[in-house]
Write an enzyme that holds these catalytic residues in place. Sequence first.
Site, PDB file in Angstrom:
ATOM      1  N   HIS A  86       0.202  -0.233  14.636  1.00 14.43           N
ATOM      2  CA  HIS A  86       0.524  -0.062  13.371  1.00 14.43           C
ATOM      3  C   HIS A  86       1.199   1.251  13.148  1.00 14.43           C
ATOM      4  CE1 HIS A  86      -1.958  -3.631  11.520  1.00 14.43           C
ATOM      5  NE2 HIS A  86      -1.601  -3.689  12.718  1.00 14.43           N
ATOM      6  N   GLU A  88       0.630   3.501  10.871  1.00 15.98           N
ATOM      7  CA  GLU A  88      -0.440   4.696  10.331  1.00 15.98           C
ATOM      8  C   GLU A  88      -1.215   5.252  11.673  1.00 15.98           C
ATOM      9  OE1 GLU A  88       0.040   1.495   9.139  1.00 15.98           O
ATOM     10  OE2 GLU A  88      -1.111   1.384   7.298  1.00 15.98           O
ATOM     11  N   CYS A 116      -4.039  -1.621   6.179  1.00 18.08           N
ATOM     12  CA  CYS A 116      -4.959  -2.721   6.394  1.00 18.08           C
ATOM     13  C   CYS A 116      -6.473  -1.980   6.893  1.00 18.08           C
ATOM     14  CB  CYS A 116      -4.715  -3.409   7.763  1.00 18.08           C
ATOM     15  SG  CYS A 116      -4.624  -2.692   9.238  1.00 18.08           S
ATOM     16  N   CYS A 119      -6.336   0.311   9.905  1.00 17.67           N
ATOM     17  CA  CYS A 119      -5.670   1.579   9.623  1.00 17.67           C
ATOM     18  C   CYS A 119      -6.447   2.321   8.544  1.00 17.67           C
ATOM     19  CB  CYS A 119      -4.120   1.431   8.928  1.00 17.67           C
ATOM     20  SG  CYS A 119      -3.032   0.708  10.224  1.00 17.67           S
TER      21      CYS A 119
END
Length: 184
Positions: A86, A88, A116, A119
């Site tokens: 992801h 992040e 999420c 993250c």
Amino acid sequence: MAQDDDAIPQRAAPDHPNRHPPAPLAPAGAPATLRDDEHWMRAALDEAHLAVDHDDVPVGAVIVLGGQVLAAAHNEREHLEDPTAHAEVLAIRRAAQALGTWRLLDTTLYVTLEPCAMCAGAIVLGRVPRVVYGTADPKAGAAGSVLDVLAEPRLNHRPAVTGGVLAADCAALLVDFFAARRAR
């Protein structure tokens, strides 16, 4: 401590229109302004556009330290075939490498989509002191939409969170991406 008129309120509701007047970019160490946050969110949006090149969901992140981009990343799950890739997480890894420490003190993470749970956990573990996100994620958001990992009082770190910065632009990028994907 008095708050400047143009300082961003923390934990702003994602759909709340922010009526602060434009201000010059704040110097390092000064409170962030809406103009600062919009500037860095545009950088995160630029990053998000890069994800489309390899058919990844267009989410972008930048980590800022002292008025400079320390790290930037976009989603690369499809490209790397890695479920943890992801934006992040990748940006946090790059920032830690650049600083030579896992503690990302005095940084701000800008991300186009509400983090999420994975993250948000990485944000807490990396001690990121401030998170600014664009659009809320009503299906997986862990900064208040579904869960609020970032405000969980049982955890040892709770960053300040500002949501809704350039929310319409961030949401439009995702809506367009998924509309194009469904049309295929």
